[in-house]
Design an enzyme around this catalytic site. Structure first.
Site, PDB file in Angstrom:
ATOM      1  N   HIS A  90      40.282  45.918  57.342  1.00 47.38           N
ATOM      2  CA  HIS A  90      39.439  45.110  56.460  1.00 47.38           C
ATOM      3  C   HIS A  90      39.661  43.618  56.671  1.00 47.38           C
ATOM      4  O   HIS A  90      38.730  42.821  56.597  1.00 47.38           O
ATOM      5  CB  HIS A  90      39.742  45.418  54.992  1.00 47.38           C
ATOM      6  CG  HIS A  90      38.811  46.411  54.399  1.00 47.38           C
ATOM      7  ND1 HIS A  90      37.462  46.209  54.317  1.00 47.38           N
ATOM      8  CD2 HIS A  90      39.028  47.633  53.837  1.00 47.38           C
ATOM      9  CE1 HIS A  90      36.887  47.255  53.733  1.00 47.38           C
ATOM     10  NE2 HIS A  90      37.811  48.138  53.439  1.00 47.38           N
TER      11      HIS A  90
ATOM     12  N   ASP B 149      35.487  55.090  49.282  1.00 46.70           N
ATOM     13  CA  ASP B 149      34.733  53.860  49.551  1.00 46.70           C
ATOM     14  C   ASP B 149      33.232  54.102  49.521  1.00 46.70           C
ATOM     15  O   ASP B 149      32.459  53.241  49.106  1.00 46.70           O
ATOM     16  CB  ASP B 149      35.073  53.324  50.959  1.00 46.70           C
ATOM     17  CG  ASP B 149      36.373  52.570  50.977  1.00 46.70           C
ATOM     18  OD1 ASP B 149      36.884  52.259  49.882  1.00 46.70           O
ATOM     19  OD2 ASP B 149      36.886  52.311  52.078  1.00 46.70           O
TER      20      ASP B 149
ATOM     21  N   GLU C 153      48.375  34.569   2.357  1.00 49.20           N
ATOM     22  CA  GLU C 153      48.129  33.729   3.534  1.00 49.20           C
ATOM     23  C   GLU C 153      47.544  32.376   3.131  1.00 49.20           C
ATOM     24  O   GLU C 153      47.037  31.645   3.987  1.00 49.20           O
ATOM     25  CB  GLU C 153      47.197  34.473   4.520  1.00 49.20           C
ATOM     26  CG  GLU C 153      47.866  35.701   5.132  1.00 49.20           C
ATOM     27  CD  GLU C 153      47.064  36.346   6.264  1.00 49.20           C
ATOM     28  OE1 GLU C 153      45.894  35.981   6.452  1.00 49.20           O
ATOM     29  OE2 GLU C 153      47.647  37.203   6.963  1.00 49.20           O
TER      30      GLU C 153
ATOM     31  N   GLU D  47      46.120  49.200  45.039  1.00 47.33           N
ATOM     32  CA  GLU D  47      44.684  49.394  44.826  1.00 47.33           C
ATOM     33  C   GLU D  47      44.302  50.857  45.135  1.00 47.33           C
ATOM     34  O   GLU D  47      43.710  51.541  44.312  1.00 47.33           O
ATOM     35  CB  GLU D  47      43.917  48.441  45.753  1.00 47.33           C
ATOM     36  CG  GLU D  47      42.412  48.520  45.616  1.00 47.33           C
ATOM     37  CD  GLU D  47      41.695  47.747  46.722  1.00 47.33           C
ATOM     38  OE1 GLU D  47      42.320  47.404  47.747  1.00 47.33           O
ATOM     39  OE2 GLU D  47      40.484  47.491  46.564  1.00 47.33           O
ATOM     40  N   HIS D  48      44.640  51.294  46.355  1.00 48.68           N
ATOM     41  CA  HIS D  48      44.401  52.690  46.738  1.00 48.68           C
ATOM     42  C   HIS D  48      45.746  53.369  46.923  1.00 48.68           C
ATOM     43  O   HIS D  48      46.622  52.814  47.588  1.00 48.68           O
ATOM     44  CB  HIS D  48      43.661  52.779  48.075  1.00 48.68           C
ATOM     45  CG  HIS D  48      42.363  52.050  48.107  1.00 48.68           C
ATOM     46  ND1 HIS D  48      42.224  50.812  48.690  1.00 48.68           N
ATOM     47  CD2 HIS D  48      41.142  52.374  47.624  1.00 48.68           C
ATOM     48  CE1 HIS D  48      40.962  50.403  48.566  1.00 48.68           C
ATOM     49  NE2 HIS D  48      40.288  51.321  47.919  1.00 48.68           N
TER      50      HIS D  48
ATOM     51  N   GLN E  82      42.449  50.704  55.983  1.00 50.83           N
ATOM     52  CA  GLN E  82      42.500  49.500  55.146  1.00 50.83           C
ATOM     53  C   GLN E  82      42.928  48.283  55.943  1.00 50.83           C
ATOM     54  O   GLN E  82      42.464  47.172  55.698  1.00 50.83           O
ATOM     55  CB  GLN E  82      43.417  49.693  53.932  1.00 50.83           C
ATOM     56  CG  GLN E  82      42.884  50.712  52.942  1.00 50.83           C
ATOM     57  CD  GLN E  82      41.416  50.499  52.615  1.00 50.83           C
ATOM     58  OE1 GLN E  82      41.040  49.504  52.018  1.00 50.83           O
ATOM     59  NE2 GLN E  82      40.560  51.421  53.046  1.00 50.83           N
TER      60      GLN E  82
ATOM     61  N   HIS F 209      38.996  33.047   0.925  1.00 56.66           N
ATOM     62  CA  HIS F 209      38.891  34.465   1.267  1.00 56.66           C
ATOM     63  C   HIS F 209      38.999  35.300  -0.014  1.00 56.66           C
ATOM     64  O   HIS F 209      38.186  36.193  -0.264  1.00 56.66           O
ATOM     65  CB  HIS F 209      40.013  34.873   2.233  1.00 56.66           C
ATOM     66  CG  HIS F 209      39.761  34.507   3.669  1.00 56.66           C
ATOM     67  ND1 HIS F 209      39.644  33.221   4.097  1.00 56.66           N
ATOM     68  CD2 HIS F 209      39.597  35.292   4.780  1.00 56.66           C
ATOM     69  CE1 HIS F 209      39.430  33.218   5.410  1.00 56.66           C
ATOM     70  NE2 HIS F 209      39.394  34.463   5.847  1.00 56.66           N
TER      71      HIS F 209
ATOM     72  N   SER G 244      42.404  43.916  50.464  1.00 58.31           N
ATOM     73  CA  SER G 244      42.500  45.358  50.230  1.00 58.31           C
ATOM     74  C   SER G 244      43.905  45.891  50.509  1.00 58.31           C
ATOM     75  O   SER G 244      44.662  45.307  51.278  1.00 58.31           O
ATOM     76  CB  SER G 244      41.483  46.076  51.112  1.00 58.31           C
ATOM     77  OG  SER G 244      41.359  47.416  50.695  1.00 58.31           O
TER      78      SER G 244
ATOM     79  N   ASN H  60      33.721  34.541  48.734  1.00 58.53           N
ATOM     80  CA  ASN H  60      34.768  33.721  49.344  1.00 58.53           C
ATOM     81  C   ASN H  60      35.460  32.850  48.289  1.00 58.53           C
ATOM     82  O   ASN H  60      35.220  32.997  47.088  1.00 58.53           O
ATOM     83  CB  ASN H  60      34.186  32.866  50.483  1.00 58.53           C
ATOM     84  CG  ASN H  60      33.136  31.876  49.973  1.00 58.53           C
ATOM     85  OD1 ASN H  60      33.067  31.572  48.781  1.00 58.53           O
ATOM     86  ND2 ASN H  60      32.316  31.385  50.880  1.00 58.53           N
TER      87      ASN H  60
END
Lengths: 433, 433
Positions: free
Chosen positions: B262, B361, B415, B327-328, B259, B420, B237, B214
């Site tokens: 859901h 799924d 640089e 999504e799908h 879907q 270095h 979804s 949640n």
């Protein structure tokens, strides 16, 4: 259920309003960054130009916002030809290494008529942020642009601040051109991130933003995350050297200092099984620091975040290194390769006494954008995979689905998802009546 | 430079204080979630038990916090054996698909003595959050645990809320056991995320936290991100069906509804080139909705986020689908596979009329945790790669470094990073005097 006819006129309306989804939630963000983002989102170029006048003291317009071919040609005039030459040599290695990271799409089939797979698609457009001022590193331009172009990204959009005359660091421009950046806009700060994330009249909206920046850039990237993807937010640079009595203390000391010079907040740590080496390295660090040009930064970094740890066994040293999970890890031990096999957590592992860390920063080929602050426990170096995304492919024949349709319906019913079960059952309704 | 001797006594002190790094910055987070996180971080189990008493009305202690083998055995008694059977069948497919995603470590060598490579290491410990209550889906347990175990993660720690009697949903326990979760703790909400991210006396600290939850769970994951890795935060979804006149309107309607059921916030969209199909699907949607058990949710979802778009050409339909980045995505067209090749943005692509979304799924094998809210432009389905990290391997021989050492020094000096350059130069200082 609503039916809407697509047309040239309603295309934008359809994507923006008709196909609206439940909005994503974002936590509150630093107020100033949020204000900049909202302003750029609402007012586009005008807001970008306003912030650039305010923060960079440069007067931009749609005419001089994008770097031109003439400006790039001019940059080549100003840059030492030897640097261009080194950039080209480094690019061969960097491209070669990243080319090996490319993943193919794949499928797997059964004779029953099932096809499952994973389709790899490059992102379409990516933004590369390049800081200006003292932290303008052409090597970082190469390391950000090459994996994107190798992945097959169509358009790499670079943004970098200009000076008050509207001029961009020439070495950065040369590196961008050599690496294959497609377009370059003269904007820095949170306003650059907002322009890339939402698009303006001039700057096209991108799918992902990568590249380091100051705190405003980092907060802006965090704020736009979700609307676009971002790379991880890098902390100060770190080096951890694992060394035993066989290591050359001058090499160890010089390598520690190569990271200490980056930033007063950088970490340089030696973990050794040899007390003698510990003392010698400490002496060499003092001696080198005196003669190095960035000694003020180095001294602060070493005092605050530098440390030599003496471990009682090789295993203890390795355990401590794994727990620290350093961005850069050098191994200079009798059996350096064997020790490497025991390293679980490190961004890049430099094995042996001629594998000094700056070799990786500039030349060897692997990416120098690495996980910091212990995140090597779960993050990886920037790579080609960061610029692609995958889609699963699922195909079942009637025969294949028929064989297992009752299993799916059973599972769906257990989860009380009856419309899920119905969508399978409807395909076999006639034969089961 | 400080020298510290490692010992059994100072091990913790060394990692927590002596090797301290500059702290990462985080933006302010939702106050309550931050308070929960701080409390769990400071007070461990005691805080977790306090919140569980408050939010879940359950009395926990160190004795009954972790799910026991006896409780799992009890769960098997309570669950329909047919469900256990389906879970096992699905697991074969899910493991098989994810096994194919595994990447090998690789190296590349030259005869000059260079070794470059990429070492793939599984994360050591991962947390899987499983919601309780009405949204307890055993299929999601499988989809989160399998890629982690396939990747080679040593310990998968699951957390899920219990009811007021301290009991966990039995189907969730069975799915966890079958999928191979190593330990299960009875805690939900932001306190579960905090326990996983920082560890408590009972719950071990993990490297990454995955799984839906949640708004408190989502905010907590966002807040601990950086200290641990997280998966992307999923929105409601979505299904998008691309169909032409050859599609069966009953199948299309049933799939849209699968879907829509859901969540009231779920999106169900059809894009079609056939006005006739549009009308038929709309009618079927009405008819099906009447007889489905979750019709209240479905009606709200369809009214608010459902839509049928009629496109004037196949290309226009495909373009709209790519822009929506669902999504799908189901493709039921004359040349479904050809259309699939033109899809750039989608989490999972279901090709052909027997490839109904619930097949993915529950059963086919590819992961059902997919990018939502248009993030398929840059995010991928949950996969084995999400549970490993990579380290670059760099080794140069003296000969190999000697050949290019001046190039690196040149680049570093450009640089202004003289330490270095020094770290390379020091390796050749004697021969160059």
């Amino acid at each position: 259920m609503r039916i809407v006819e697509l047309s040239e006129e309603n295309k934008k309306e359809v994507q923006e309003n008709i196909l609206h989804r439940s909005p994503q939630q974002f936590g509150p963000q630093e107020a100033i960054v949020r204000e900049i983002i909202e302003n750029v989102k609402a007012n586009g170029d005008a807001a970008v130009f306003e912030y650039t006048a305010k923060f960079d003291k440069a007067q931009l317009s749609a005419e001089n916002f994008e770097v031109t071919e003439a400006e790039i040609a001019q940059a080549y005039e100003e840059v030492d030809p030897a640097l261009v030459d080194v950039i080209r040599k480094a690019l061969v290695n960097i491209r070669d290494f990243h080319e090996k990271q490319k993943q193919n799409s794949w499928i797997t089939t059964t004779e029953k008529g099932t096809i499952l797979g994973q389709k790899v698609t490059p992102m379409q457009r990516v933004g590369v942020y390049v800081p200006g001022g003292k932290a303008a590193y052409p090597s970082s331009v190469l390391m950000n642009v090459v994996p994107a172009k190798t992945a097959g990204v169509e358009e790499v959009i670079m943004t970098t601040p200009c000076n008050s005359e509207g001029k961009v660091n020439p070495a950065v421009l040369v590196a961008a051109k050599e690496a294959g950046a497609d377009r370059i806009f003269k904007v820095g700060g949170a306003q650059a991130i907002a322009a890339l994330a939402y698009g303006t009249e001039s700057v096209p909206k991108v799918d992902k933003i990568v590249g380091p920046g100051n705190i405003f850039v980092a907060l802006a990237k965090k704020a736009v995350y979700g609307n676009v993807s971002i790379d991880s937010i890098a902390g100060p640079s770190e080096i951890l050297v694992l060394a035993d009595e066989t290591a050359n203390p001058r090499y160890v000391a010089a390598d520690l200092l190569s990271q200490a010079e980056h930033d007063e907040l950088a970490s340089a740590v030696l973990i050794t099984t040899s007390e003698e080496l510990a003392k010698k390295v400490s002496d060499e660090v003092e001696a080198f620091t005196e003669v190095l040009s960035r000694k003020e930064i180095i001294r602060k970094s070493i005092d605050n975040f530098g440390c030599i740890l003496v471990a009682r066994s090789e295993q203890e040293a390795i355990d401590a290194a794994n727990e620290f999970a350093s961005e850069h890890l050098e191994i200079m031990m009798k059996d350096s390769f064997e020790v490497m096999t025991k390293i679980r957590n490190a961004g890049a592992i430099f094995v042996g006494e001629y594998s000094s860390e700056p070799l990786g920063d500039y030349f060897a080929g692997p990416n120098h954008i690495l996980p910091t602050s212990g995140t090597a426990r779960f993050f990886s170096p920037l790579c080609v995979d960061d610029f692609v995304k995958k889609s699963s492919i699922i195909h079942y024949s009637r025969e294949a689905l028929e064989e297992i349709h009752k299993d799916i319906e059973q599972f769906a019913k257990c989860e009380q998802l009856t419309a899920h079960a119905n969508s399978i059952a409807v395909r076999f309704e006639n034969e089961e009546e």
